[in-house]
Every structure is written in structure tokens, then in C-alpha cells.
Scaffold this active site. Structure first.
Site, PDB file in Angstrom:
ATOM      1  CD1 TRP B 322      33.904  42.158  44.460  1.00  0.00           C
ATOM      2  CD2 TRP B 322      33.402  43.670  42.909  1.00  0.00           C
ATOM      3  NE1 TRP B 322      33.989  41.552  43.228  1.00  0.00           N
ATOM      4  CE2 TRP B 322      33.689  42.460  42.269  1.00  0.00           C
ATOM      5  CE3 TRP B 322      33.060  44.780  42.142  1.00  0.00           C
ATOM      6  CZ2 TRP B 322      33.650  42.318  40.887  1.00  0.00           C
ATOM      7  CZ3 TRP B 322      33.022  44.645  40.775  1.00  0.00           C
ATOM      8  CH2 TRP B 322      33.318  43.421  40.155  1.00  0.00           C
ATOM      9  CB  CYS B 406      37.874  44.198  44.600  1.00  0.00           C
ATOM     10  SG  CYS B 406      37.298  43.575  43.034  1.00  0.00           S
ATOM     11  CB  CYS B 407      37.978  39.479  44.328  1.00  0.00           C
ATOM     12  SG  CYS B 407      36.941  40.191  43.070  1.00  0.00           S
ATOM     13  N   GLY B 717      36.119  35.675  42.623  1.00  0.00           N
ATOM     14  CA  GLY B 717      36.301  36.728  43.624  1.00  0.00           C
ATOM     15  C   GLY B 717      35.056  37.414  44.151  1.00  0.00           C
TER      16      GLY B 717
END
Ligand code: SF4
Lengths: 246, 742
Positions: B322, B406-407, B717
């Protein structure tokens, strides 16, 4: 007023410009040999559902942001949507008020009065040409093409935008003289913006079986993509219109 | 004033750390199209060829090229590493050689050892001894204080994936501060912060003094790390190349100090564009050179590696990091934040080919320039490597200088941070409500003890009432568990360097999550609108259900069930907020599963919606596959109804479509994809992963992975190389609804 609706697809990009809600209406008077939706033929069907005008408008309005962002709208398909033209007219009128673009996809095997009656509320017609040759049309669809061609001319005269749809069914609709005649017919209609050539495929045949109908095209192979490209080129040069393969 | 700041528009940013002010005063919005872009340079191509060879070798060795089990990684643990010194314009690797993974012991001794063993290496016994005797690690700290109830909840999988045995991540340092100010300025500011603390030595001020001192030390280490590569980063960067290099060093230091699950980059493209524009103006570089530097930065970001355990990979499949970069969006003044460099960084997907990292995230605003939207849509269709998030929804809450960690987790850069908390399983919780807290798989008493539901048919009001009791129980347990984890993480594995690139006074979010939302809601809908008969086993536990009649299913834009979805989310965040969070953090909630929906499903019994025991849950906020009957937009509209204010940590929706269903020509496809995104975001949707691909291609890739090394798809994500997923996960992706017209 109620309409008998076979099903609704909220996301179609193949039935007119942009993102469209497509309403498949129940009932059709033709019996095309390649029909994908024989379950829409009967006027009454246990699977179809009645929608009030207001109810259907709610479904349509839910997706307004998508129409606006993509230049899409509403398309009636079927079956033969124009069998329920009173209902469609009511919906189209409301769509006009809401500034949602309107279209229908029809065989135009219907009284010209119906077509004329809808014209003030119609932005686009996806007009099927099944067979330019009257006898072959009879064999392919169970009916001649006189009404169909006449109605296309009427739409053209009344300045309605037209997209032509033509199914390539090997040995039924791909004879050179038929293609040529069709393309030339189109060439003379300034309102025709484009032509969609739809390759025949047998994915609908299981439905025939389910309905206990005899599917007659088991022997027919779907056209190859090379062949389709060829036809598309030919068609486009003769009709002088952009041709798309679905 | 620093000489490196010459020609920049002055402002408050010159007197104190304020990167946003620098950007707002200096950036050039770009309204044009992509025709200015350059292809990869010969140098980049040779370098990338070398990397691809390394990546190929890594794949052939089960996904891990090499493990260094001897030296625990810190900012300066390893000597400088290079891929090929002559070809690299931007330098720096985590260890002394590319793709070599190091052990990060502070997160957990046991986990590190397990991870090493999974790849056939063994850390030296002296090292293990040392940590066992003298240095507690995060993981050990957590398990020292976990209650039996917490251990049980974790074991049965009502709460899973918690960052108690790996680095929590999800912290975005403001890496841009290093190039803009240089390390010395950052140290001075931290010293001022420390000195201005209250003289009274309370717990708070003692802890903060200690933290700030550690942050200063980390900044000094970073300076040394850069020096080892031959760069002095004590001063601001003077030009584009330095700006990118300084920024990358800052990020590199962070990923050496921490192996957090998500180590996101922030929002750097438009910041860097300011340097590029200045150098282009001065004639120091040209477009080819600018693109070359961005390509080379992205190459480095694609080589980020951490050593993980196999259990970890079950939750987060495909070796993701990520390295999320947030691109575009608009300013509070209405100007969009797209620059030429927004294009350049996306263009790496073409210059270097599609790849999951960096995690390209478009912040979507109705103010984005049309050519940029077209460009993104075209790239999505071509690469399936981009995700989209609704800037118009987030900007009012986070301003115009936030990033996505992250997402889907938004936070103001350098000012806010989050305490990550994985997720709990709502589908299982509903079964607890029915079985009085008894786990349907293990038959342990886990949830609040109540009699098993007595009637033959499930009654909606009764089940709801029971669910609220169990939800309250879970919320309390979940918050307390998180409090322990983050206390221990701060204590034994603090992110000193990352926090050094934050203000000293940070606002924290505590990010909770839910999986199984659609299954829980469909189950409630079945109970409410159909008749659900219970089937018990010999011990009287309800293990199966018979559904009589039809019920509305989530994903069809039907308010009857969509309201249940909203209600579940609203209820859960309300219960969570009842229980105070460590560091006074603000409770937030996400509807996001990563790839863990497969694993959660495996550990969840048959549910009242008809889903069978062991079957996968839906990813993120997606409807369960096969349940959407009204087409793609109905599904989008259902998801868009979940209010962002109840799920401020993000609502993830993955949308997969076959190319032909978007239209006949490329122009049509681009137009319709952008229409879809704009429509979804107008409806209030938060996030959309877009895959434009034939499931047949995926099936083909399952059989012949060697022919599809770069095939990238978006899962909940983030993006992954499809061939790096387990077979089970691959099958789940293929089973997932692909919108297509028959
Ligand atoms: S007009 Fe359409 S619905 Fe009617 S039979 Fe022909 S193909 Fe089928």
C-alpha cells in the site's frame, strides 16, 4: 396506467449513447428465428411484472446522475416495446420534463400511427432491419418488412435520430445482394447516424428449450470475427455511415 | 530564507512548517491533456529490465528472493544498496541488495522467527537470546496483557487480522517536509516543541518529551543514512532531482524502521511538480528528464519488500505494501490540484507497465479537468490498476492536504494519524445473537451469554434486540483490545521517524472495521421479509436455516434491505464510541476486507440469508456475488447509500466489468466509465476499485501464470498481481460478479 415489463437492466452502454437504463417490455408479435428473448414473446407471462408509470419513473430517476455524466438516458427494448406504446408515451413525456433522453429499440413492425404518435417525445430510435428482402423477412421473422421500412422512412422524414441494428446470421442475412440493398437504403436516410452489426450467437438457445420451442439454428455457426470485419467494411463503404460491431 | 527556496512564492510556509501553504501558493494547475508526456528513457528501460529479471527470480523462489536473518533492520542497519549504480538516478534500498528482505524484530520476536523459518532461514540464536532476555517486543507486550476473552475472540475469528503480530502501519508521514525544509530545520522545530512543553512533569509531558527526543534521534539517523549514499539532506532540496531523492530517503527511512502493513506515500505528485516547473522554467531539465526521475522513483516504490508470515498473507494476499499515492482532488478554493506531474506518475503505468504499487488513488472531484478524467479512465480500462475516491466527500472533513493510507483511510498529512484495527466479523456476530454468544463453529461460549434463540422461526424484532446486546459486547471488547495493541505498539515499536515528520501534537483516529456487512444485512432482510426456520444440531445450537419465500437482497437498490445495511453501520459505530479509546483517539469505522473476506467466510457458519458454512463473504461493502439482479448501477446505488459519516475510515467497493460492456469503441468506453464514476460519486459513493477485464483472461492466467507476470487487478482497496493470489482467492475473484450483457 400499467406496463408489462419483462426485466430492467440499470446499466447498459450498448443501447444508445452513454449509460442507459434499459426496460425490456413483455410481448412481441414477430418470431425471429435467432431471437434471444423468446420469453418476452407472450403478452402475458408469469415472470413479467406490472409497473405503474410512477413506479417505473422512480426506477429511472434513481440513475439520473449517471445519465447526466455520460450523456445517457432511457431505452425501451423487448420484446417489441411499441406494443405498449401508450405506456411508453407516458414515460417519455415525463422523461422530457425531467430532461432525460429517450430511446426505443424496435422492429417497427407496428402501425405507423404509433410511430408518429411517439415522435414528439422520442430522441433516438434504434431501428432493427431484419431482412431487406420481403420474402426472406417472412421466413426469418414470420412477417414481411413493408411496415418496418415504411416506419424507418417516416422517422427519417420527421428528423428523428436513427441508429440501425442488423443481425448477421450466416446464410440468412449475409447474402451480398441483401447487404448491398440494406446499405443503400440506409445511405439515403440522412437521419441514420450509425449502424450496429450484431453477430448472431446461440446464447439464447437454452431459453427456447425451456419454453418447449424448437430452435432451428443449431446448425448455424456464429460468424468469425474476420468475416465480421469484412462485412463491416463493406457495409460502411456502401452506406457511408460508421459501422460498429457489438 | 534558504537559497534553495529562491523563485518560490513566499508565504507562511517560510516561517513554520506548512507544506499545504507552500503548495497552494506555488502549484500550477494543468488543464491540458496527456500529449506532453514522454516515454521511458533508455536508462530507465535498462534499469527496469534488470528489475524485471530480479522480479522474475523472486517469483520463481516462491515470492521471496532472499532473506537477511542476521541483521535486524533499522534506519542504518545495512550499508547502501544499489540495483545498478550507473543507471540509478534515485538511489536507496532497504537492505544492501534489491528485494532482499530484512527482519524487523521490534514488532514481534516470535513472528520474525516464524517468518524466517517459512522461507528456510534461521536468525542467529544470539539474536533470539538477546531479545528474549533483554528486550520485549510489541507482539510479546500485547500477549502479556491480553485477557482470556480477547485471546478467544481472536482465535474463533470474531475479531481478526489485528496488528498485534505485525506492524500497524497506516501512518502517513509527511515525507515532503524533508525536501522542503531539510532535516536540520525539522530537528530545530522538534526541539522547540519539546522545550515549550509544560514544565510540570505529568505522565503526558514526560511521555511526549521522550517521544520527541526519539523523533529527533530518528531524524539524525535519517541524515546519516543519506550521507552513506553520499547526500547531505540537512538542508532543503535545491532542485527536482534532490527533491525526489530527499523525499524518497524520508520514505525509505520509514520503511526501514517500520514494516507496517500499509506504508503509504501520501500526496507527493503535485508537491514535486512545483520543483519540476521551476527547473523546466530555468531550463535545467526538460520533459524527458522530469519523466525519467518520476519513473525511477516509481521503480524504487515497486521494489519495497517486507518479510511476512504465511498467516499474514492469508489476510493480505499478494504481498501488498500500500504505497498509496493520492492524486488530484481539489483545493478548498475550488481550483483542482491536478498538475502535469499528476499525469507523469500515472504515466508510469504505461512506461513501466501495469503494477500494483504504488497504489494509484485518484481523488475524484467534479472540479477535475476533463482531459485528466479521460486519461484516468483510459488507463483504468487499459491497466485495471487505479482506484477512485470521492474528494468532494472527504475535503469538507479533511481539508485539501490529506492523503489516503492503505486503501480508503483519509488523514490530514502531518497532522492526523490513525491507530489501525483491522476488522470484526458482523456475519458471525449475527449468529452469536441467534445462538446466545456461542460460536457456531467451535461451540465455545464467546459472546455475551444468553439462551439460544427458542422459537422455530426467527422473529426480526427479537433477533435485532439480541444483536444489539452482542454488538455492545463486541464493541467494548474490540475497543479494549485495540487500546492494548496500540499502547504496546507505541511502547515497543514506535514509529519515531514517521512521527518526526508529523506535528508534535497529532490528532488520532482509532480505525475499527467490519467484514460481512452484506451477509449480515441480507440475513436480517430474510428474517424480516421471508420466513426463516431454524435447524438445530443435537446440542440445540442453531446451525442451519430454511428460508421460505423471497426477500430483498442488498445490491439491488432496494431501500428495504439497504436501510438495514445503513442501520448496522450506524449502530456499530455508535456502540464503539461508547468506549473510550487510547490516546483520546476519535473512533472511526471502515467497510473494507482487503482479501480477508475469503478467510473470514471460511470461519463463519451458515447464515440466515442462505449462504453456506465456509463460503466467502463479500469483499468490502460489495453485495454478495450473484445477488445483484438489477445490473451494475443498482449495486452501485446500494453501496452509495452507506453514509460516509458513519464509516469515516472508508467504504470500499470493487467494481469489475468486462470491456465490451462499457461500450463498443474506446471513446465510448472512456465516456461511460467516467460517467459511471461521476454518477457514483454524485450519489455519495466513497470509493471504487475499477477492473476492466475479461474473467476468461483471469482463468487463463490461473492455468498459465508464467505468461501473465504483470496482470494486475484491484481487490478490496488495493491492487495485486493476480498470479500472486492463492488459488482460493483467485477463484473468489473470478466468482465475483463481472458485469456483462448476455
Ligand atoms: S422482434 Fe425481437 S423480441 Fe421479437 S422475435 Fe424478433 S428478436 Fe425476438
Amino acid at each position: 396506467m400499467k406496463g408489462k415489463i419483462h426485466s430492467i437492466d440499470t446499466f447498459s452502454t450498448l443501447d444508445g449513447p452513454g449509460i442507459r437504463t434499459v426496460i425490456f417490455m413483455q410481448g412481441c408479435a414477430l418470431r425471429c428465428k435467432y431471437c434471444h428473448n423468446p420469453d418476452t414473446w407472450a403478452v402475458e407471462s408469469p415472470d413479467a411484472r406490472d409497473y405503474e408509470v410512477k413506479e417505473l419513473m422512480e426506477v429511472i430517476l434513481k440513475n439520473r446522475p449517471y445519465y447526466e455524466a455520460s450523456g445517457g438516458g432511457v431505452t425501451f427494448s423487448g420484446g417489441e416495446p411499441l406494443l405498449q406504446h401508450h405506456f411508453i408515451k407516458e414515460i417519455f413525456k415525463l422523461c422530457r420534463q425531467e430532461k432525460i433522453s429517450t430511446a426505443y429499440d424496435s422492429s417497427l413492425y407496428i402501425s405507423s400511427q404509433v410511430v408518429l404518435d411517439l415522435i414528439p417525445f422520442t430522441d433516438l430510435v434504434l431501428a432493427d432491419i431484419k431482412q431487406i428482402n420481403n420474402e426472406k423477412s417472412q421466413l426469418l421473422t414470420g412477417a414481411g418488412n413493408v411496415l418496418n421500412l415504411k416506419n424507418i422512412r417516416i422517422l427519417n422524414e420527421n428528423k428523428v435520430r436513427i441508429w440501425i441494428r442488423y443481425v448477421i446470421l450466416p446464410s440468412w442475412t449475409d447474402a451480398y445482394e441483401d447487404l448491398e440493398k440494406t446499405a443503400l437504403f440506409i445511405r439515403d436516410l440522412p437521419q441514420v447516424e450509425r449502424v450496429d452489426l450484431l453477430p448472431y450467437h446461440s446464447l439464447g438457445s437454452h431459453k427456447w428449450k425451456l419454453l418447449d420451442l424448437e430452435y432451428q439454428l443449431h446448425e448455424v455457426e456464429p460468424p468469425s470475427s474476420n468475416y465480421l470485419q469484412e462485412l463491416a467494411q463493406l457495409f460502411s463503404s456502401l452506406s457511408q455511415r460508421p459501422v460498429y460491431l457489438a | 530564507m534558504f537559497t534553495q527556496w529562491q523563485d518560490f512564492e513566499p508565504g507562511r510556509w517560510m516561517c513554520e512548517i506548512d507544506v499545504r501553504d507552500f503548495i497552494q501558493r506555488n502549484y500550477h494547475p494543468y488543464d491540458g491533456d496527456d500529449s506532453f508526456l514522454s516515454g521511458p528513457s533508455a536508462r530507465t528501460r535498462s534499469l527496469w529490465d534488470k528489475c524485471q529479471e530480479l522480479l522474475r527470480r523472486e517469483r520463481s523462489r516462491n515470492g521471496v528472493l532472499e532473506v537477511d536473518a542476521d541483521i535486524p533492520i533499522t534506519i542504518n542497519s545495512h550499508p547502501p544498496g544499489y540495483i545498478d549504480r550507473d543507471l540509478e538516478l534515485i538511489v536507496g534500498l532497504q537492505t544492501d541488495s534489491p528485494l532482499k528482505r530484512a527482519i524487523n524484530i521490534y514488532g514481534g520476536l516470535r513472528t520474525s522467527v516464524r517468518a524466517c523459518r517459512a522461507y528456510g532461514v534461521e536468525p542467529p540464536s544470539s539474536l533470539i537470546d538477546f531479545f528474549e532476555k533483554h528486550r520485549r517486543t510489541h507482539n510479546d507486550g500485547v500477549f502479556t496483557v491480553y485477557t482470556p476473552e480477547m485471546r478467544l475472540a481472536r482465535r474463533v475469528g470474531i475479531i481478526t487480522g489485528l496488528p498485534d503480530s505485525y506492524g500497524r502501519g497506516r501512518i502517513i508521514a509527511d515525507y515532503r517536509r524533508v525536501p522542503l525544509y531539510g532535516i536540520n530545520y525539522l530537528i530545530r522545530t522538534k526541539e522547540d516543541d519539546r522545550d515549550s512543553l509544560n514544565k510540570t512533569m505529568s505522565d503526558y509531558s514526560i511521555q511526549l518529551r521522550e517521544r520527541i527526543s526519539d523523533q529527533i534521534k530518528a531524524l539524525q539517523s535519517l541524515k546519516e543514512m543519506a550521507a552513506a549514499y553520499g547526500f547531505d539532506i540537512s538542508q532543503p532540496a535545491a532542485n527536482t532531482r534532490e527533491a525526489i531523492q530527499w523525499l524518497y530517503f524520508a520514505y525509505l527511512g520509514a520503511i526501514k524502521e517500520q514494516n507496517g502493513a500499509a506504508m503509504s506515500l501520501g500526496r507527493v505528485a503535485t508537491f514535486l511538480d512545483i520543483y519540476i516547473e521551476r527547473d523546466l522554467e530555468k531550463g535545467i531539465i526538460n520533459e524527458e528528464a522530469a519523466q525519467e526521475l518520476i519513473d525511477q522513483l516509481v521503480i524504487k516504490l515497486r521494489l519495497v519488500r517486507h518479510l511476512r508470515t504465511p498467516e499474514y498473507s492469508e489476510l493480505f494476499a499478494g504481498d501488498p505494501n500500500w504505497v498509496t499515492e493520492s492524486i488530484g482532488g481539489a483545493g478548498v478554493d475550488g481550483r483542482h490540484l491536478v498538475t502535469k506531474n499528476s499525469y507523469r506518475i500515472l504515466h508510469t503505468l504505461q512506461n513501466l507497465g501495469p503494477a500494483p504499487e504504488p497504489n494509484m488513488t485518484i481523488l475524484w472531484s467534479k472540479n477535475l479537468p476533463s482531459p485528466f478524467i479521460n486519461f484516468c479512465s483510459r488507463l483504468s480500462i487499459k491497466t485495471s490498476s487505479i482506484q477512485y475516491e470521492n474528494d468532494d466527500l472527504m475535503r469538507p472533513l479533511y481539508g485539501d492536504d490529506y492523503g489516503i493510507a492503505c486503501c480508503v483511510s483519509a488523514m490530514r498529512l502531518g497532522k492526523e494519524s490513525q491507530l489501525f484495527g483491522a476488522r470484526c466479523n458482523l456475519a458471525k456476530l449475527l449468529l452469536y445473537a441467534i445462538n446466545g454468544g456461542i460460536d457456531e463453529m467451535t461451540e465455545d461460549q464467546v459472546g455475551r451469554e444468553m439462551p439460544v434463540y427458542e422459537g422455530e422461526y426467527l422473529d426480526f424484532d427479537q433477533v435485532m434486540h439480541r444483536l444489539k446486546i452482542q454488538m455492545d459486547w463486541l464493541a467494548e471488547l474490540y475497543v479494549n483490545t485495540m487500546n492494548i495493541i496500540h499502547y504496546m505498539h507505541d511502547r515497543y515499536a514506535p514509529e519515531n521517524l514517521q512521527m518526526a515528520m508529523h506535528d508534535s501534537d497529532v490528532h488520532y483516529f482509532m480505525a475499527f472495521g467490519i467484514a460481512g456487512l452484506s451477509v449480515a444485512a441480507d440475513s436480517l432482510s430474510a428474517i424480516k421479509y421471508a420466513r426463516v426456520k431454524t435447524v438445530r444440531n443435537e446440542c440445540g445450537i442453531i446451525r442451519d436455516f430454511v428460508i421460505e419465500g423471497e426477500y430483498p437482497r442488498y445490491g439491488n437498490d432496494d431501500d428495504r434491505v439497504d436501510e438495514l445495511v445503513v442501520e448496522l453501520v450506524r449502530m456499530f459505530i455508535k456502540y464503539l464510541k461508547k468506549y473510550p479509546a487510547y490516546r483520546n483517539a476519535e473512533h472511526t469505522l471502515s467497510v473494507l476486507t482487503i482479501t480477508s473476506n475469503v478467510m473470514y467466510g471460511k470461519h463463519t457458519g451458515t447464515t440466515p440469508d442462505g449462504r453456506k458454512r465456509g463460503e466467502a463473504l463479500a469483499p468490502g461493502a460489495n453485495p454478495l456475488h450473484g445477488r445483484e439482479e438489477k445490473g451494475a448501477l443498482a449495486a452501485c446505488n446500494s453501496v452509495a447509500k452507506i453514509p460516509y459519516k458513519y464509516a469515516r475510515d472508508g467504504i470500499s467497493f470493487t467494481f469489475s466489468i468486462v470491456p465490451d460492456s462499457l461500450g463498443k469503441s474506446t471513446a465510448e468506453q472512456v465516456n461511460n466509465l467516467r460517467g459511471l464514476l461521476q454518477g457514483y460519486f454524485t450519489k455519495g459513493g466513497h470509493h471504487m476499485n475499477v477492473n476492466v477485464i475479461h474473467p476468461e483472461v483471469l482463468k487463463e492466467a490461473m492455468e498459465h501464470p508464467e505468461q501473465y507476470p504483470d496482470l494486475t487487478i484491484r481487490v478490496s482497496g488495493y491492487a495485486v498481481h493476480f498470479i500472486k493470489l492463492s488459488r482460493e482467492q483467485q477463484e473468489e475473484v473470478i466468482a465475483r460478479t463481472f458485469y456483462r450483457r448476455m
